[in-house]
Design an enzyme around this catalytic site. Structure first.
Site, PDB file in Angstrom:
ATOM      1  CG  HIS A 131      -1.583   1.347   1.494  1.00 59.84           C
ATOM      2  ND1 HIS A 131      -2.686   1.846   0.537  1.00 59.84           N
ATOM      3  CD2 HIS A 131      -1.298   2.450   2.252  1.00 59.84           C
ATOM      4  CE1 HIS A 131      -3.132   3.067   1.180  1.00 59.84           C
ATOM      5  NE2 HIS A 131      -2.404   3.382   2.157  1.00 59.84           N
ATOM      6  CD  GLU A 196      -6.643   4.469   5.144  1.00 59.94           C
ATOM      7  OE1 GLU A 196      -6.369   4.008   6.375  1.00 59.94           O
ATOM      8  OE2 GLU A 196      -6.056   5.264   4.612  1.00 59.94           O
ATOM      9  CD  GLN A 237      -4.536  11.317   4.335  1.00 59.30           C
ATOM     10  OE1 GLN A 237      -5.662  10.747   4.467  1.00 59.30           O
ATOM     11  NE2 GLN A 237      -3.360  10.753   4.632  1.00 59.30           N
ATOM     12  CB  SER A 254     -12.214   4.130  12.785  1.00 60.26           C
ATOM     13  OG  SER A 254     -11.348   5.366  12.382  1.00 60.26           O
TER      14      SER A 254
END
Length: 422
Positions: A131, A196, A237, A254
């Site tokens: 990644h 993610e 981001q 999350s």
């Protein structure tokens, strides 16, 4: 000393019949912990153990005397092994506890689950080397990996208050973004919302401030593993992360699975930590014999998507990727914990360490849409005709995980579901 004992015996069967079905996530060899209560009940959450399609009320068995999961997680490794043995024996076929314990079962589809414990602090790492390399190529083609990557576990402190259990629904995040050709940033909803794929490592026994945990002792401080989707707003981001790192792009949500698979249950699924030829070996404080031989948790990870159109049409979720966490991680959970405490930082029972996005070397093993679509350049074509570069409103992401090896009973992690709202 072998980590395998009678509780891992592949011949072991439970009097809870569904636990004996091939492919069950929760056979008697697993016994993960979670917190639950009956749907609609006005009661505190209880500690439960998943067995087949049922949940055992652990406090009702008399094996624990407190509903505090953090206290259970903080038990020393010997006490935890004894507890696992007693639960296993009580749920095994022919157990004298069957009559009494059968009254302590609740169907999993009749309960609501909570976050497994009080999560005081959350730290997200960056252990997925494929990644890191793939994302690095998008932004730094000449230097995908920064010089420190193969020497030090990279991490940052995240926010624990927005961590929720599977089934979480959250609003699309907003923030500042800036197009490359724009004179100034603009404010609005993220257009590059991503998932993610991660594993979460729960701290069991903590350490005192100023007292580092050695790599030799680190596994004794790890309680178990959960699935983790650490959602990311890529466009927010990209504008905010320099020089201090992610902020609004990561703190909005999350999502974790409700079950924590213990390190004891994962004992048959440990694998060696292997460095590619020519890569530096870890510095001595991050290196140990057990960590080299058995530091990796070998977990298969699957990502599926269920769009709003698919759900309305009654279609099943569609797989996006399938990969192996063992082949994705450059650092082990024990190394993360050791590095976290090497300067004296005090971890506490229930603290959560995220692995970072776990992507394999192949395109169909990507742990995020950012990689899967090459930064949005190659949309994913779904079977119903829809395309995705990043997540749209109404999309549900599903993460699943399991461990399987020849001669060992397969165990699973359940699943993580999260849905994006407008």
């Amino acid at each position: 000393m072998s980590l395998i004992n009678e509780s891992h015996d592949p011949a072991l069967k439970s009097w809870v019949e569904q636990a004996n079905q091939p492919g069950s996530d929760f056979p008697i060899q697993n016994l993960p912990f979670g917190r639950y209560r009956s749907i609609g009940a006005d009661e505190d959450f209880k500690i439960g153990v998943a067995i087949g399609d049922q949940i055992l009320d652990l406090q009702g068995t008399g094996l624990i005397d407190s509903p505090d999961m953090n206290a259970l997680m903080a038990l020393d490794s010997t006490t935890r092994l004894t507890l696992r043995r007693d639960i296993s024996r009580g749920l095994a076929q022919g157990s004298p506890q069957q009559q009494a314990w059968s009254k302590l079962l609740s169907a999993q589809d009749a309960v609501e689950m909570a976050v497994p414990c009080r999560i005081g602090d959350y730290t997200d790492f960056y252990t997925g080397i494929h990644h890191a390399t793939s994302v690095g190529k998008l932004f730094r083609p000449d230097q995908p990996l920064m010089p420190n990557y193969k020497w030090v576990p990279i991490g940052y402190h995240g926010r624990s208050s927005s961590i929720r259990v599977s089934g979480q629904k959250f609003r699309r995040p907003q923030g500042q973004t800036k197009a490359p050709d724009a004179a100034q940033p603009s404010f609005g909803p993220s257009r590059r919302l991503d998932y993610e794929l991660e594993l979460g490592y729960f701290v069991g026994r903590g350490n005192e401030l100023g007292q580092p945990v050695s790599i030799k002792d680190a596994d004794d401080h790890l309680f178990g593993v959960t699935l983790l989707n650490d959602w990311s707003a890529r466009d927010i981001q990209a504008w905010e992360y320099q020089p201090l790192g992610p902020f609004l792009s990561k703190n909005f949500a999350s999502t974790i699975s409700p079950w924590v698979v213990t390190t004891e249950a994962l004992a048959p699924f440990r694998a060696p930590l292997k460095r590619p030829e020519g890569d530096p070996q870890p510095l001595p404080y991050l290196d140990g014999d057990f960590n080299r031989k058995s530091g990796i948790f070998d977990v298969m990870l699957e990502v599926l998507i269920l769009t709003q159109r698919m759900a309305e049409a009654g279609l099943a979720p569609e797989r996006l990727t399938l990969g192996d966490a063992g082949a994705a991680a450059y650092w082990t959970a024990a190394q993360l914990l050791t590095h976290h405490t090497v300067n004296g930082c005090n971890l506490q029972s229930g603290d959560l360490l995220g692995s970072g996005t776990l992507s394999g070397p192949a395109a169909n093993e990507a742990g995020s849409l950012l990689e899967l679509t090459e930064g949005g350049k190659r949309p994913v074509q779904l079977a119903n005709g829809e395309q995705r570069t990043f997540l749209e409103d109404g999309d549900t992401l599903i993460l699943r995980g399991w461990c399987e090896r020849p001669g060992v009973v397969r165990i699973g992690f359940g699943e993580v579901r999260g849905t994006v709202l407008a």
